[in-house]
Design a protein around this motif. Sequence first.
Motif, PDB file in Angstrom:
ATOM      1  N   ALA A 150      22.608  37.859  27.288  1.00 17.92           N
ATOM      2  CA  ALA A 150      21.509  38.187  26.371  1.00 17.92           C
ATOM      3  C   ALA A 150      22.032  38.084  24.950  1.00 17.92           C
ATOM      4  O   ALA A 150      22.916  38.850  24.550  1.00 17.92           O
ATOM      5  CB  ALA A 150      20.987  39.594  26.662  1.00 17.92           C
ATOM      6  N   VAL A 151      21.495  37.125  24.221  1.00 18.88           N
ATOM      7  CA  VAL A 151      21.962  36.876  22.870  1.00 18.88           C
ATOM      8  C   VAL A 151      20.787  37.046  21.911  1.00 18.88           C
ATOM      9  O   VAL A 151      19.688  36.519  22.151  1.00 18.88           O
ATOM     10  CB  VAL A 151      22.547  35.454  22.740  1.00 18.88           C
ATOM     11  N   GLU A 152      21.039  37.776  20.862  1.00 23.02           N
ATOM     12  CA  GLU A 152      19.994  38.026  19.882  1.00 23.02           C
ATOM     13  C   GLU A 152      19.535  36.709  19.257  1.00 23.02           C
ATOM     14  O   GLU A 152      20.338  35.854  18.885  1.00 23.02           O
ATOM     15  CB  GLU A 152      20.515  38.970  18.803  1.00 23.02           C
ATOM     16  N   GLY A 153      18.217  36.596  19.167  1.00 20.28           N
ATOM     17  CA  GLY A 153      17.648  35.427  18.520  1.00 20.28           C
ATOM     18  C   GLY A 153      17.306  34.291  19.450  1.00 20.28           C
ATOM     19  O   GLY A 153      16.647  33.333  19.025  1.00 20.28           O
ATOM     20  N   THR A 154      17.717  34.373  20.742  1.00 22.39           N
ATOM     21  CA  THR A 154      17.331  33.316  21.671  1.00 22.39           C
ATOM     22  C   THR A 154      15.845  33.420  21.995  1.00 22.39           C
ATOM     23  O   THR A 154      15.184  34.428  21.711  1.00 22.39           O
ATOM     24  CB  THR A 154      18.159  33.395  22.964  1.00 22.39           C
ATOM     25  N   ASP A 155      15.309  32.394  22.620  1.00 29.14           N
ATOM     26  CA  ASP A 155      13.867  32.341  22.865  1.00 29.14           C
ATOM     27  C   ASP A 155      13.418  33.424  23.847  1.00 29.14           C
ATOM     28  O   ASP A 155      12.421  34.089  23.627  1.00 29.14           O
ATOM     29  CB  ASP A 155      13.492  30.963  23.392  1.00 29.14           C
ATOM     30  N   ARG A 156      14.171  33.605  24.918  1.00 33.73           N
ATOM     31  CA  ARG A 156      13.807  34.614  25.914  1.00 33.73           C
ATOM     32  C   ARG A 156      15.010  34.975  26.758  1.00 33.73           C
ATOM     33  O   ARG A 156      15.986  34.214  26.839  1.00 33.73           O
ATOM     34  CB  ARG A 156      12.677  34.125  26.802  1.00 33.73           C
ATOM     35  N   PHE A 157      14.920  36.164  27.376  1.00 33.10           N
ATOM     36  CA  PHE A 157      15.950  36.603  28.308  1.00 33.10           C
ATOM     37  C   PHE A 157      15.242  37.144  29.539  1.00 33.10           C
ATOM     38  O   PHE A 157      14.229  37.865  29.438  1.00 33.10           O
ATOM     39  CB  PHE A 157      16.835  37.675  27.692  1.00 33.10           C
ATOM     40  N   ILE A 158      15.735  36.831  30.749  1.00 32.49           N
ATOM     41  CA  ILE A 158      15.047  37.158  32.001  1.00 32.49           C
ATOM     42  C   ILE A 158      15.900  38.098  32.831  1.00 32.49           C
ATOM     43  O   ILE A 158      17.093  37.846  33.052  1.00 32.49           O
ATOM     44  CB  ILE A 158      14.737  35.892  32.805  1.00 32.49           C
ATOM     45  N   LEU A 159      15.252  39.207  33.287  1.00 38.38           N
ATOM     46  CA  LEU A 159      15.801  40.074  34.321  1.00 38.38           C
ATOM     47  C   LEU A 159      15.019  39.799  35.592  1.00 38.38           C
ATOM     48  O   LEU A 159      13.789  39.915  35.611  1.00 38.38           O
ATOM     49  CB  LEU A 159      15.661  41.542  33.935  1.00 38.38           C
ATOM     50  N   GLN A 160      15.700  39.437  36.669  1.00 37.58           N
ATOM     51  CA  GLN A 160      15.032  39.020  37.895  1.00 37.58           C
ATOM     52  C   GLN A 160      15.567  39.822  39.063  1.00 37.58           C
ATOM     53  O   GLN A 160      16.761  40.115  39.136  1.00 37.58           O
ATOM     54  CB  GLN A 160      15.258  37.523  38.121  1.00 37.58           C
ATOM     55  N   TYR A 161      14.661  40.194  39.983  1.00 38.33           N
ATOM     56  CA  TYR A 161      15.117  40.948  41.159  1.00 38.33           C
ATOM     57  C   TYR A 161      15.051  40.070  42.389  1.00 38.33           C
ATOM     58  O   TYR A 161      14.262  39.126  42.474  1.00 38.33           O
ATOM     59  CB  TYR A 161      14.319  42.237  41.349  1.00 38.33           C
ATOM     60  N   SER A 162      15.894  40.421  43.333  1.00 39.22           N
ATOM     61  CA  SER A 162      15.890  39.788  44.657  1.00 39.22           C
ATOM     62  C   SER A 162      16.192  40.863  45.676  1.00 39.22           C
ATOM     63  O   SER A 162      16.719  41.927  45.349  1.00 39.22           O
ATOM     64  CB  SER A 162      16.923  38.658  44.722  1.00 39.22           C
ATOM     65  N   MET A 163      15.808  40.616  46.949  1.00 42.09           N
ATOM     66  CA  MET A 163      16.040  41.624  48.001  1.00 42.09           C
ATOM     67  C   MET A 163      16.305  40.924  49.322  1.00 42.09           C
ATOM     68  O   MET A 163      15.943  39.754  49.509  1.00 42.09           O
ATOM     69  CB  MET A 163      14.836  42.555  48.115  1.00 42.09           C
ATOM     70  N   LEU A 164      16.922  41.700  50.205  1.00 42.44           N
ATOM     71  CA  LEU A 164      17.225  41.156  51.523  1.00 42.44           C
ATOM     72  C   LEU A 164      15.954  40.965  52.320  1.00 42.44           C
ATOM     73  O   LEU A 164      15.752  39.945  52.973  1.00 42.44           O
ATOM     74  CB  LEU A 164      18.197  42.068  52.255  1.00 42.44           C
ATOM     75  N   GLN A 165      15.051  41.964  52.282  1.00 40.55           N
ATOM     76  CA  GLN A 165      13.755  41.867  52.941  1.00 40.55           C
ATOM     77  C   GLN A 165      12.802  42.840  52.289  1.00 40.55           C
ATOM     78  O   GLN A 165      13.192  43.748  51.565  1.00 40.55           O
ATOM     79  CB  GLN A 165      13.863  42.151  54.441  1.00 40.55           C
ATOM     80  N   GLY A 166      11.532  42.658  52.578  1.00 37.56           N
ATOM     81  CA  GLY A 166      10.524  43.550  52.044  1.00 37.56           C
ATOM     82  C   GLY A 166       9.372  42.790  51.441  1.00 37.56           C
ATOM     83  O   GLY A 166       9.533  41.669  50.974  1.00 37.56           O
ATOM     84  N   VAL A 167       8.184  43.468  51.519  1.00 42.23           N
ATOM     85  CA  VAL A 167       6.996  42.923  50.877  1.00 42.23           C
ATOM     86  C   VAL A 167       6.565  43.935  49.828  1.00 42.23           C
ATOM     87  O   VAL A 167       6.398  45.127  50.122  1.00 42.23           O
ATOM     88  CB  VAL A 167       5.876  42.672  51.886  1.00 42.23           C
ATOM     89  N   ILE A 168       6.438  43.466  48.605  1.00 40.78           N
ATOM     90  CA  ILE A 168       6.176  44.355  47.482  1.00 40.78           C
ATOM     91  C   ILE A 168       4.670  44.480  47.274  1.00 40.78           C
ATOM     92  O   ILE A 168       3.958  43.472  47.171  1.00 40.78           O
ATOM     93  CB  ILE A 168       6.848  43.832  46.210  1.00 40.78           C
ATOM     94  N   GLU A 169       4.260  45.707  47.202  1.00 40.51           N
ATOM     95  CA  GLU A 169       2.876  45.967  46.846  1.00 40.51           C
ATOM     96  C   GLU A 169       2.743  46.271  45.364  1.00 40.51           C
ATOM     97  O   GLU A 169       1.750  45.901  44.736  1.00 40.51           O
ATOM     98  CB  GLU A 169       2.321  47.146  47.664  1.00 40.51           C
ATOM     99  N   GLN A 170       3.798  46.887  44.790  1.00 41.93           N
ATOM    100  CA  GLN A 170       3.742  47.234  43.377  1.00 41.93           C
ATOM    101  C   GLN A 170       5.168  47.229  42.816  1.00 41.93           C
ATOM    102  O   GLN A 170       6.090  47.724  43.456  1.00 41.93           O
ATOM    103  CB  GLN A 170       3.092  48.606  43.176  1.00 41.93           C
ATOM    104  N   GLN A 171       5.318  46.655  41.606  1.00 35.74           N
ATOM    105  CA  GLN A 171       6.591  46.716  40.893  1.00 35.74           C
ATOM    106  C   GLN A 171       6.346  47.335  39.522  1.00 35.74           C
ATOM    107  O   GLN A 171       5.356  47.037  38.854  1.00 35.74           O
ATOM    108  CB  GLN A 171       7.228  45.325  40.742  1.00 35.74           C
ATOM    109  N   THR A 172       7.320  48.183  39.111  1.00 36.28           N
ATOM    110  CA  THR A 172       7.203  48.859  37.818  1.00 36.28           C
ATOM    111  C   THR A 172       8.560  48.784  37.127  1.00 36.28           C
ATOM    112  O   THR A 172       9.591  49.156  37.703  1.00 36.28           O
ATOM    113  CB  THR A 172       6.789  50.323  37.980  1.00 36.28           C
TER     114      THR A 172
END
Length: 707
Positions: A150-172
């Motif tokens: 994460a560098v200041e001034g870049t266009d965007r920075f992404i935090l991404q999640y992954s999981m072994l299994q599961g179906v998501i009904e809601q993320q917060t």
Amino acid sequence: MKQLEEFTSLCRKTLVTVLFLSTFQGANCELLVSPLGPTIVSTLAGSNVTLAVSVNGASDPAITWFRDIIPVVTWTINSNSPPDIPQSSKDVLHLEKDGSLTFIQVPLSYSSHYTVEMTKSGLGKASLQFTLQVFEIIQDVTLSTPSGLAVEGTDRFILQYSMLQGVIEQQTWFFKSTEIKNSSHYLVQQTSLVILRPNRNDTGLYSLQLTNPFSSVKVYRNLTVFYGPDEPILKATPEKIFYVVGDSVSLLCQSDGNPQPTVEWVFNGQKLSGALNRVLDLTNLQTSQGGVYTCSLLNQMTNEKREKNVTLDVYERPPGSPVCSVLSVNNDSLLYECDWMGGTPQATLSFPALNNASRGEGHFRLILPASTNLNGKTVSCQADHPVQQNTCNITACNPKTFLPEIRATVDLDSKMVVSVLCVTEASPQAVVSWSNDSGAIANGTTYQISSDTSELKIRDNNISNLILQIFTCTCSNPLGSQARSIQLQEPSISDSSLFLNQDGTIITLTWDVPPTSVVTGFDIQMKGSNLINKNGNTSQTKSTSDGYSTIQQKPGSARSTDVFTLDPKQIYRFRIVPKARLFDGKPSVVHRIGPPDGLSGPAIAGIAAGIPCSILALLMVGGLIFLIIYLKRTKRHQTKYPVPRTAEKTITPAKTIQHKATPHKPLAGGLKFFPDSNRIHKSLSDRSVALPAFVPPPPHVRVATTV
């Protein structure tokens, strides 16, 4: 015919009865499909679940279950035939007798919208929609940063999640326990959080909570936003406009960043080894330390770099001395220039004798109309510097008398190129214009003028065309002009010399050509014995009609050559033939080397071989003379009668043998001369035997004779 009418009447009655019964039944029945539970059903993958329905208003209706818009089960209730289910779904889907749809160990992929549709002839169609949500227990959730740091001034920075299994009904998403909503800075996507144009304030703890009806998981991630270095602050202490030799100064460089940037000092583009601190101390300043100091700051994580410069002025005299020059402007004005670059500060320059009001720094130019009072006038440039004052002089003059220079070559196309060079002493440098008998000469195929106009190249293979023309070059500058006309000459030699080495085996030929002679090369010709090459063989050359052979060919620029492997016992003759491509000029004078002229070699050999024979013949003649004398002396001892004096006087003088006494060296063997006391008194009868005639010996041969 009667039977046909009876059949038609019967059909009409039957149709009216059917319509009546249908109308009566529709008015009293309605086909209804009702859920026996929730229409939105949530379940875990691998469990059994039923979408339960009830049917009213008709018996044994046709039933069809759709997954979205694709039919997956078709059956008529209470039919003896099994339900029609695709082969790929028979292990999962099961239709109950009441029309409900059951999922056996339902997979995740069966989450969808399902619609049941029932139809009954005469009762229309009824339908009902379900939503099936198949979930898994959420396990092993991780947060990652696919976009890197994460560098200041870049266009965007992404935090991404992954999981072994599961179906998501809601993320917060949360940042420092505060829920993140979609905004101009944050964008919540299906499996990621996007930080738009991150800055240093986005550094902190991020968390994500994932939930479904059967599980809930929360994960955390510390995020560091790297930034900097910020704009550096560079300050010199003490701060002065300039410094002098011996002063001291400290340079301080400051800048914020995460991580803290490393510092590097650069002086006039060169890194200062060992200077890695924020403070650079310079003590006992010298003039060589004046210049630009650069504080270079680098963020090791982001590779971002910032620089800040400060210039330290240390008084220094400009190197060398001022340089003056004068140039032509439009061939009618004079541009006086004075340069004394370098030093701190730059020198102030002026031409007081030309204009006392105008000045310049480091480089000064002054344009004046050309006039006769400037021709030959020497003017001075006054250079003023805090350390030293200096001057330089320049004199403008018109072109002087000059002598054109002629050169001739042969180009790659075997065409003769004659170059005429006109250079004259002038200030400013003179511009040359060219003309011939036909007028002004311009660039073209035959004539080519150099970019500085001082050289004219003439391409013509006919030497006769060249020597018939008169070329004129005119050199001019704003102060005047000089013209010179020349007529080219045939190739010729003006002077030549020959030098022989001590052993007589090598000669050096030198020569000169007239200044206006057109010469592209020289043939070195020789008359005499063939030369011996390095392999011991005689060189084969083509002879001319007068017996000369060309042994070397030299370019038009050559003025000397060496000839090797000469025999000092032989006679050689050399000459130089100037050439203008295929045209031969008049040869030079002939240079001769070798033994002096006289008897030839065979004559000398014959003389040497004849000397012994001559000596033998002389010896034989001498022996014969000795025998005759001996016989005469023997005869002289006999009785003789005196001869009358009168008789002696009758001897004709012409027959009197007179011998001129000539001294001779005696021959080897001791031969002596005997005195003849009776020679005067001999009678004619005593001389009846004639003496052999004396044959003179060959030249340069000494012989002994007896008289």
